[in-house]
Design a protein around this motif. Structure first.
Motif, PDB file in Angstrom:
ATOM      1  N   HIS A   1      35.339  37.648  30.656  1.00 41.71           N
ATOM      2  CA  HIS A   1      36.007  36.557  31.376  1.00 41.71           C
ATOM      3  C   HIS A   1      35.619  35.193  30.801  1.00 41.71           C
ATOM      4  CE1 HIS A   1      37.654  39.453  34.047  1.00 41.71           C
ATOM      5  NE2 HIS A   1      36.493  39.792  34.580  1.00 41.71           N
TER       6      HIS A   1
ATOM      7  N   ARG B   1      42.185  38.439  27.350  1.00 44.18           N
ATOM      8  CA  ARG B   1      43.262  38.966  28.179  1.00 44.18           C
ATOM      9  C   ARG B   1      43.734  40.338  27.708  1.00 44.18           C
ATOM     10  NH1 ARG B   1      41.333  35.948  30.902  1.00 44.18           N
ATOM     11  NH2 ARG B   1      42.081  33.947  31.747  1.00 44.18           N
TER      12      ARG B   1
ATOM     13  N   LEU C   1      43.036  43.986  33.046  1.00 45.39           N
ATOM     14  CA  LEU C   1      43.379  43.385  31.760  1.00 45.39           C
ATOM     15  C   LEU C   1      44.412  44.280  31.097  1.00 45.39           C
ATOM     16  CD1 LEU C   1      39.927  42.475  30.145  1.00 45.39           C
ATOM     17  CD2 LEU C   1      41.462  40.946  31.366  1.00 45.39           C
TER      18      LEU C   1
END
Length: 358
Positions: free
Chosen positions: A87, A92, A116
């Motif tokens: 994070h 992503r 994700l």
């Protein structure tokens, strides 16, 4: 060393369109980072590379993983620490080594990191590992030399009444004295009818007279594993014993003479298989001709009937190991370690291959 490997990995990540890659498999972790410890994860992005491990290995990681940010995990679990950095780095799309993740680990990862876009990166690093650099080739060649020197030292021990297990133990002991970190794997020492077992681990059977003894052995040198097989005979070989040995030796030499870059794995396998089949023993050669070696004893490269998609290229190191295994009689295997070069091959070991009697 790590820099060029990271550059190649990042090129694959860009091709797969992933922001980060989480490496969990031990040999791949070591290949990418240089870290030799037994626990930890590597997390790579386009700009950063992290090695996440526990307190036991932090000092070791700092010494070995040059250019890596070393993260000591302090959260509830190491996966929670990984989640924090995923994070933090705004990842992503996360590549994962799906073939090395158990269902439990996969579930734990998803629970810790959250939703994700997870992308399977099957064999990405394994394919990078197929082409060895000079250091890797040097380790494999040294491992082959050590293994063969140890083999030469134990030949005099192979005689009736000595157990297979004793021979295997002496082999590894002498390899360690000669500079190996340890044996590359549990050695095969299989005598008499047991020599027809391709993976006949050393047992308490005593070696007898007038029988084959197949020895499959290798040395671990800085994590790189050599893999050699020689078959010797105790006593006086019969015509059939000589016939089987001669066919396998002919197959081994045919493969060594024909292997070259640009050949696919099936074509390589056929070089030896055609020899054995033509002599009437095709059904007794049930495994592929060879496999890649390196940080693992069986790496991705294969010489087999099912390996048309594998194309040999300079820097590949693999075994050439034809064999004939006749249940109730015995078996023969002759195995060499081979480097694919620009013009053909270079055999990394040099033990004699004519039938040795002891």
């Amino acid at each position: 060393m790590n820099g060029s490997r990271l550059t190649r990995l990042r090129a694959e990540m860009a091709r797969k369109q992933v922001d980060g890659f989480l490496i969990s498999h031990g040999p791949n972790r070591r290949y990418m980072s240089g870290f030799k410890g037994s626990a930890g994860y590597v997390l790579v992005t386009a700009r950063e590379q992290l090695l996440i491990t526990d307190f036991r290995y932090v000092s070791q990681a700092k010494e070995q993983a040059e250019g890596f940010e070393i993260v000591r995990h302090s959260a509830k679990t190491i996966m929670d620490t990984i989640a924090e950095h995923v994070h933090r780095l705004a990842i992503r799309t996360l590549g994962v080594e799906n073939q090395h993740l158990t269902v439990v680990h996969s579930e734990t990862m998803r629970e810790a990191i959250g939703e994700l876009d997870y992308v399977a990166m099957t064999d990405v690093i394994e394919k990078l590992r197929n082409v060895k650099d000079e250091y890797e080739i040097g380790c494999l060649e040294r491992g082959a030399r050590i293994a063969e020197e140890a083999f030469a030292e134990v030949l005099g021990l192979i005689r009736p009444g000595v157990t297979e297990r004793r021979v295997a133990a002496e082999l590894e002991y002498r390899m360690r004295l000669l500079g190996a970190d340890c044996g590359a794997y549990p050695f095969i020492v299989a005598s008499g009818e047991r020599s027809a077992l391709p993976h006949g681990s050393a047992s308490d059977k005593e070696i007898g007279m007038d029988e084959f003894v197949t020895l499959d052995f290798g040395a671990n040198v800085d994590g790189y594993l050599s893999d050699i097989t020689r078959t010797v005979f105790v006593g006086t070989p019969s015509e059939r014993h000589r016939e089987l040995y001669g066919i396998v030796l002919e197959a081994n030499l045919a493969a060594l003479a024909g292997l070259r870059p640009g050949m696919n794995g099936r074509e390589g396998d056929t070089l030896a298989r055609d020899v054995i089949t033509a002599r009437g023993y095709g059904e007794y050669f049930g495994h592929g001709l060879g496999h890649g070696i390196g940080l693992e004893i069986h790496e991705q490269l294969r010489l087999s009937a099912n390996s048309e998609s594998i194309v040999l290229e300079p820097g590949n190191v693999l075994t050439v190991e034809p064999g004939i295994y006749v249940p109730g009689f015995g078996g023969v295997r002759i195995e060499d370690d081979v480097l694919i070069t620009d013009g053909g091959i270079r055999v990394l070991n040099s033990s004699p291959k004519e039938l040795m009697t002891v």
